[in-house]
Design a protein around this motif. Structure first.
Motif, PDB file in Angstrom:
ATOM      1  N   LEU A 160     -10.339   7.137   8.141  1.00  0.00           N
ATOM      2  CA  LEU A 160      -8.908   7.434   8.103  1.00  0.00           C
ATOM      3  C   LEU A 160      -8.585   8.827   8.639  1.00  0.00           C
ATOM      4  O   LEU A 160      -9.337   9.777   8.410  1.00  0.00           O
ATOM      5  N   THR A 161      -7.461   8.924   9.289  1.00  0.00           N
ATOM      6  CA  THR A 161      -6.943  10.220   9.710  1.00  0.00           C
ATOM      7  C   THR A 161      -6.164  10.840   8.547  1.00  0.00           C
ATOM      8  O   THR A 161      -5.839  10.147   7.568  1.00  0.00           O
ATOM      9  N   ALA A 162      -5.846  12.114   8.669  1.00  0.00           N
ATOM     10  CA  ALA A 162      -5.064  12.793   7.623  1.00  0.00           C
ATOM     11  C   ALA A 162      -3.723  12.086   7.420  1.00  0.00           C
ATOM     12  O   ALA A 162      -3.273  11.904   6.274  1.00  0.00           O
ATOM     13  N   ALA A 163      -3.097  11.662   8.499  1.00  0.00           N
ATOM     14  CA  ALA A 163      -1.813  10.969   8.397  1.00  0.00           C
ATOM     15  C   ALA A 163      -1.964   9.620   7.695  1.00  0.00           C
ATOM     16  O   ALA A 163      -1.114   9.225   6.884  1.00  0.00           O
ATOM     17  N   GLU A 164      -3.037   8.897   7.982  1.00  0.00           N
ATOM     18  CA  GLU A 164      -3.253   7.582   7.346  1.00  0.00           C
ATOM     19  C   GLU A 164      -3.486   7.721   5.844  1.00  0.00           C
ATOM     20  O   GLU A 164      -3.072   6.855   5.072  1.00  0.00           O
ATOM     21  N   TRP A 165      -4.133   8.797   5.426  1.00  0.00           N
ATOM     22  CA  TRP A 165      -4.310   9.039   3.986  1.00  0.00           C
ATOM     23  C   TRP A 165      -2.967   9.183   3.283  1.00  0.00           C
ATOM     24  O   TRP A 165      -2.794   8.750   2.154  1.00  0.00           O
ATOM     25  N   GLN A 166      -2.011   9.818   3.965  1.00  0.00           N
ATOM     26  CA  GLN A 166      -0.708  10.092   3.366  1.00  0.00           C
ATOM     27  C   GLN A 166       0.244   8.896   3.416  1.00  0.00           C
ATOM     28  O   GLN A 166       1.238   8.867   2.690  1.00  0.00           O
ATOM     29  N   GLU A 167      -0.053   7.918   4.277  1.00  0.00           N
ATOM     30  CA  GLU A 167       0.839   6.754   4.421  1.00  0.00           C
ATOM     31  C   GLU A 167       1.027   6.035   3.095  1.00  0.00           C
ATOM     32  O   GLU A 167       0.083   5.866   2.316  1.00  0.00           O
ATOM     33  N   ASN A 168       2.258   5.580   2.900  1.00  0.00           N
ATOM     34  CA  ASN A 168       2.520   4.714   1.761  1.00  0.00           C
ATOM     35  C   ASN A 168       2.071   3.307   2.101  1.00  0.00           C
ATOM     36  O   ASN A 168       2.256   2.845   3.232  1.00  0.00           O
ATOM     37  N   VAL A 169       1.459   2.656   1.130  1.00  0.00           N
ATOM     38  CA  VAL A 169       1.040   1.270   1.301  1.00  0.00           C
ATOM     39  C   VAL A 169       1.677   0.427   0.198  1.00  0.00           C
ATOM     40  O   VAL A 169       2.003   0.926  -0.875  1.00  0.00           O
ATOM     41  N   ILE A 170       1.847  -0.830   0.500  1.00  0.00           N
ATOM     42  CA  ILE A 170       2.507  -1.757  -0.422  1.00  0.00           C
ATOM     43  C   ILE A 170       1.455  -2.438  -1.289  1.00  0.00           C
ATOM     44  O   ILE A 170       0.449  -2.932  -0.787  1.00  0.00           O
ATOM     45  N   PHE A 171       1.728  -2.458  -2.555  1.00  0.00           N
ATOM     46  CA  PHE A 171       0.857  -3.096  -3.542  1.00  0.00           C
ATOM     47  C   PHE A 171       1.623  -4.273  -4.129  1.00  0.00           C
ATOM     48  O   PHE A 171       2.714  -4.105  -4.663  1.00  0.00           O
ATOM     49  N   THR A 172       1.055  -5.462  -3.983  1.00  0.00           N
ATOM     50  CA  THR A 172       1.666  -6.654  -4.554  1.00  0.00           C
ATOM     51  C   THR A 172       0.585  -7.446  -5.270  1.00  0.00           C
ATOM     52  O   THR A 172      -0.473  -7.710  -4.702  1.00  0.00           O
ATOM     53  N   SER A 173       0.859  -7.789  -6.505  1.00  0.00           N
ATOM     54  CA  SER A 173      -0.085  -8.587  -7.282  1.00  0.00           C
ATOM     55  C   SER A 173       0.725  -9.499  -8.203  1.00  0.00           C
ATOM     56  O   SER A 173       1.943  -9.338  -8.326  1.00  0.00           O
ATOM     57  N   PRO A 174       0.041 -10.420  -8.872  1.00  0.00           N
ATOM     58  CA  PRO A 174       0.767 -11.288  -9.803  1.00  0.00           C
ATOM     59  C   PRO A 174       1.378 -10.526 -10.984  1.00  0.00           C
ATOM     60  O   PRO A 174       2.307 -11.002 -11.611  1.00  0.00           O
ATOM     61  N   TRP A 175       0.879  -9.313 -11.276  1.00  0.00           N
ATOM     62  CA  TRP A 175       1.351  -8.603 -12.467  1.00  0.00           C
ATOM     63  C   TRP A 175       2.205  -7.371 -12.172  1.00  0.00           C
ATOM     64  O   TRP A 175       2.868  -6.848 -13.065  1.00  0.00           O
TER      65      TRP A 175
END
Length: 175
Positions: free
Chosen positions: A111-126
């Protein structure tokens, strides 16, 4: 006692968490190497714990790492063992956990420094949410460490009293 320090690159959150992922790989490998020397029937012996046996706890660590790696990569998660069941061998668990730990460490190192900071989406059944890759990585690695401790405790309950040292301080002082 003389304390010495080793010169190293600037410490950033990304470099720290990358090292934590490499530590996680090391600790999981040490735990698996130790367990491979023990009677296989002890891995299925039921004791009171979050998960009823060493094997089931290892499956949970592996399954959860698989899930979080898919979140970090933003790829569809593989079917959860918790929902679909796991009927594989003990050797498959050992291999799956260690291979997944390598895959996670390799991915995080890329990962690049920018990729570490990116927001990612978390979706689960709970639950659902959006957080940085940094935050979800920290959660995943702490989760694995928590359950490694349970493996050692379950092991003690089934007579395994010689668990390897997997503390982070031991890891970084040894490398």
């Amino acid at each position: 006692m003389v304390l010495t320090s080793v010169a190293k690159a600037e410490l950033t959150l990304a470099s720290f968490l990358t090292d934590q992922a490499i530590y996680n790989q090391w600790a999981n490998q040490r735990l698996v190497d130790w367990l491979k020397t023990k009677p296989a029937e002890l891995m299925d012996q039921v004791v009171p714990s979050s998960f009823p046996s060493v094997k089931e706890t290892l499956v949970h660590i592996w399954d959860t790492q698989r899930f979080w790696l898919s979140i970090l990569k933003q790829t569809p998660p593989l079917p959860s063992f918790r929902l679909s069941g796991f009927d594989g061998t003990l050797d498959a668990v050992f291999e799956g956990l260690t291979d997944n730990s390598v895959e996670m460490a390799d991915y995080l190192q890329s990962l690049t420094a920018a990729e570490w900071q990116e927001n990612v989406i978390f979706t689960s059944p709970w639950a659902e949410g959006i957080r940085s890759r940094l935050e979800f990585t920290q959660h995943c690695l702490y989760h694995s460490a928590y359950h490694r401790g349970q493996v050692v405790t379950i092991g003690r309950n089934v007579g395994l009293t010689d668990a390897p040292m997997t503390d982070y301080s031991f890891y970084f002082l040894m490398k």
